[in-house]
Design a protein around this motif. Sequence first.
Motif, PDB file in Angstrom:
ATOM      1  N   LYS A  12     -30.570 -36.187  24.039  1.00  0.00           N
ATOM      2  CA  LYS A  12     -30.498 -36.914  25.306  1.00  0.00           C
ATOM      3  C   LYS A  12     -31.884 -37.279  25.808  1.00  0.00           C
ATOM      4  CE  LYS A  12     -26.089 -35.127  27.054  1.00  0.00           C
ATOM      5  NZ  LYS A  12     -25.422 -34.306  28.122  1.00  0.00           N
ATOM      6  N   ALA A  13     -32.837 -36.350  25.676  1.00  0.00           N
ATOM      7  CA  ALA A  13     -34.201 -36.616  26.125  1.00  0.00           C
ATOM      8  C   ALA A  13     -34.819 -37.758  25.329  1.00  0.00           C
ATOM      9  CB  ALA A  13     -35.053 -35.354  25.991  1.00  0.00           C
ATOM     10  N   LEU A  14     -34.551 -37.786  24.027  1.00  0.00           N
ATOM     11  CA  LEU A  14     -35.093 -38.856  23.187  1.00  0.00           C
ATOM     12  C   LEU A  14     -34.476 -40.206  23.542  1.00  0.00           C
ATOM     13  CD1 LEU A  14     -35.219 -36.975  19.770  1.00  0.00           C
ATOM     14  CD2 LEU A  14     -37.189 -37.990  20.965  1.00  0.00           C
ATOM     15  N   ILE A  15     -33.188 -40.230  23.810  1.00  0.00           N
ATOM     16  CA  ILE A  15     -32.523 -41.482  24.183  1.00  0.00           C
ATOM     17  C   ILE A  15     -33.066 -42.005  25.507  1.00  0.00           C
ATOM     18  CG2 ILE A  15     -30.310 -42.445  24.962  1.00  0.00           C
ATOM     19  CD1 ILE A  15     -28.965 -40.745  22.776  1.00  0.00           C
ATOM     20  N   THR A  16     -33.239 -41.103  26.481  1.00  0.00           N
ATOM     21  CA  THR A  16     -33.775 -41.520  27.776  1.00  0.00           C
ATOM     22  C   THR A  16     -35.210 -42.011  27.643  1.00  0.00           C
ATOM     23  OG1 THR A  16     -32.353 -39.943  28.939  1.00  0.00           O
ATOM     24  CG2 THR A  16     -34.272 -40.777  30.140  1.00  0.00           C
ATOM     25  N   ALA A  17     -36.031 -41.278  26.894  1.00  0.00           N
ATOM     26  CA  ALA A  17     -37.422 -41.683  26.701  1.00  0.00           C
ATOM     27  C   ALA A  17     -37.498 -43.019  25.965  1.00  0.00           C
ATOM     28  CB  ALA A  17     -38.174 -40.607  25.924  1.00  0.00           C
ATOM     29  N   ALA A  18     -36.684 -43.179  24.931  1.00  0.00           N
ATOM     30  CA  ALA A  18     -36.679 -44.438  24.180  1.00  0.00           C
ATOM     31  C   ALA A  18     -36.259 -45.594  25.075  1.00  0.00           C
ATOM     32  CB  ALA A  18     -35.733 -44.326  22.986  1.00  0.00           C
ATOM     33  N   ALA A  19     -35.257 -45.358  25.920  1.00  0.00           N
ATOM     34  CA  ALA A  19     -34.806 -46.415  26.830  1.00  0.00           C
ATOM     35  C   ALA A  19     -35.932 -46.847  27.757  1.00  0.00           C
ATOM     36  CB  ALA A  19     -33.612 -45.928  27.649  1.00  0.00           C
ATOM     37  N   GLU A  20     -36.671 -45.885  28.274  1.00  0.00           N
ATOM     38  CA  GLU A  20     -37.779 -46.214  29.170  1.00  0.00           C
ATOM     39  C   GLU A  20     -38.856 -47.029  28.445  1.00  0.00           C
ATOM     40  OE1 GLU A  20     -39.235 -42.685  31.013  1.00  0.00           O
ATOM     41  OE2 GLU A  20     -37.335 -42.204  31.979  1.00  0.00           O
ATOM     42  N   VAL A  21     -39.177 -46.610  27.234  1.00  0.00           N
ATOM     43  CA  VAL A  21     -40.229 -47.307  26.483  1.00  0.00           C
ATOM     44  C   VAL A  21     -39.743 -48.677  26.015  1.00  0.00           C
ATOM     45  CG1 VAL A  21     -41.731 -47.207  24.454  1.00  0.00           C
ATOM     46  CG2 VAL A  21     -41.305 -45.132  25.790  1.00  0.00           C
ATOM     47  N   PHE A  22     -38.509 -48.763  25.508  1.00  0.00           N
ATOM     48  CA  PHE A  22     -37.965 -50.054  25.090  1.00  0.00           C
ATOM     49  C   PHE A  22     -37.947 -51.028  26.267  1.00  0.00           C
ATOM     50  CE2 PHE A  22     -35.198 -47.886  21.627  1.00  0.00           C
ATOM     51  CZ  PHE A  22     -36.260 -47.915  20.741  1.00  0.00           C
ATOM     52  N   SER A  23     -37.529 -50.523  27.439  1.00  0.00           N
ATOM     53  CA  SER A  23     -37.424 -51.378  28.612  1.00  0.00           C
ATOM     54  C   SER A  23     -38.789 -51.842  29.085  1.00  0.00           C
ATOM     55  CB  SER A  23     -36.703 -50.628  29.739  1.00  0.00           C
ATOM     56  OG  SER A  23     -36.520 -51.443  30.867  1.00  0.00           O
ATOM     57  N   ARG A  24     -39.767 -50.956  28.989  1.00  0.00           N
ATOM     58  CA  ARG A  24     -41.111 -51.268  29.486  1.00  0.00           C
ATOM     59  C   ARG A  24     -41.927 -52.112  28.500  1.00  0.00           C
ATOM     60  NH1 ARG A  24     -42.803 -46.240  30.264  1.00  0.00           N
ATOM     61  NH2 ARG A  24     -43.977 -46.080  28.304  1.00  0.00           N
ATOM     62  N   GLU A  25     -41.839 -51.781  27.215  1.00  0.00           N
ATOM     63  CA  GLU A  25     -42.720 -52.398  26.224  1.00  0.00           C
ATOM     64  C   GLU A  25     -42.014 -53.359  25.270  1.00  0.00           C
ATOM     65  OE1 GLU A  25     -44.857 -49.341  24.182  1.00  0.00           O
ATOM     66  OE2 GLU A  25     -45.444 -48.315  26.028  1.00  0.00           O
ATOM     67  N   GLY A  26     -40.675 -53.316  25.263  1.00  0.00           N
ATOM     68  CA  GLY A  26     -39.939 -54.121  24.303  1.00  0.00           C
ATOM     69  C   GLY A  26     -39.703 -53.338  23.021  1.00  0.00           C
ATOM     70  N   TYR A  27     -38.635 -53.690  22.319  1.00  0.00           N
ATOM     71  CA  TYR A  27     -38.258 -52.933  21.127  1.00  0.00           C
ATOM     72  C   TYR A  27     -39.318 -53.016  20.033  1.00  0.00           C
ATOM     73  CZ  TYR A  27     -35.981 -51.791  16.732  1.00  0.00           C
ATOM     74  OH  TYR A  27     -35.714 -51.258  15.500  1.00  0.00           O
ATOM     75  N   ARG A  28     -39.796 -54.203  19.756  1.00  0.00           N
ATOM     76  CA  ARG A  28     -40.662 -54.384  18.590  1.00  0.00           C
ATOM     77  C   ARG A  28     -42.004 -53.664  18.736  1.00  0.00           C
ATOM     78  NH1 ARG A  28     -38.105 -57.425  15.153  1.00  0.00           N
ATOM     79  NH2 ARG A  28     -36.687 -59.093  15.824  1.00  0.00           N
ATOM     80  N   THR A  29     -42.537 -53.610  19.932  1.00  0.00           N
ATOM     81  CA  THR A  29     -43.842 -52.972  20.126  1.00  0.00           C
ATOM     82  C   THR A  29     -43.738 -51.503  20.520  1.00  0.00           C
ATOM     83  OG1 THR A  29     -43.914 -53.735  22.423  1.00  0.00           O
ATOM     84  CG2 THR A  29     -44.939 -55.151  20.764  1.00  0.00           C
ATOM     85  N   ALA A  30     -42.543 -51.031  20.782  1.00  0.00           N
ATOM     86  CA  ALA A  30     -42.372 -49.631  21.194  1.00  0.00           C
ATOM     87  C   ALA A  30     -42.816 -48.681  20.075  1.00  0.00           C
ATOM     88  CB  ALA A  30     -40.915 -49.358  21.552  1.00  0.00           C
TER      89      ALA A  30
END
Length: 206
Positions: A12-30
């Motif tokens: 769950k922590a990884l999914i939440t962290a990934a969501a924050e980074v994907f949302s902030r930086e975009g999928y390709r650059t995350a």
Amino acid sequence: MAKQERAVRTRKALITAAAEVFSREGYRTASLTVISRLAGVSSGALHFHFPTKSALALAVEEAAADRLRVIVERCEKFEQPEGPIRLVVDASYQVVEQLAADPVLRAGFELGGHTVEMGSSGRVCDLWQRWVASVLEHAQGAGGLRSEVVPGHVAGLVVAVTAGLEELGRRDPRWLAHPTLTTFWRLVLPQVAPAGTSVPLQFAGS
């Protein structure tokens, strides 16, 4: 049992962290390194749960789809005297409200353009559009839409506005404020609901 609970918390922590980074930086650059650091776990733990970035993105999208289902199911529990069209209005407010607060739901909307390449079958925008269209088809059958209105066209407009507000809201949260959606519905409802129909807007006074 403790080990299983720890694994669930880590996932769950990884999914939440990934969501924050994907949302902030975009999928390709995350960066997976940034995601694991934000989640407070090692890179090895991340790769144990999600061997690739695409696997992590699909998990984020699945979690976002679950959140969307919770929203619409919660709205469906309350029968409104105005009928199905009020259900769509209420659900749209709930979705936009959660887009402002929930990075997982935000990322789910944003990831759609990438996960389709990964074989995703549960794109959040598609789920949202199918639900809105089905409710509006029910509204039409009950005489709750103007005769010339095509439910699928209105559903596409609702989804386009929702996704657009998510995109704009990442840069300026004011786009995800209630008055923005109220303005949209004040313009659209008279065009789709039969003459004389009054559909209260949940946050009209905001």
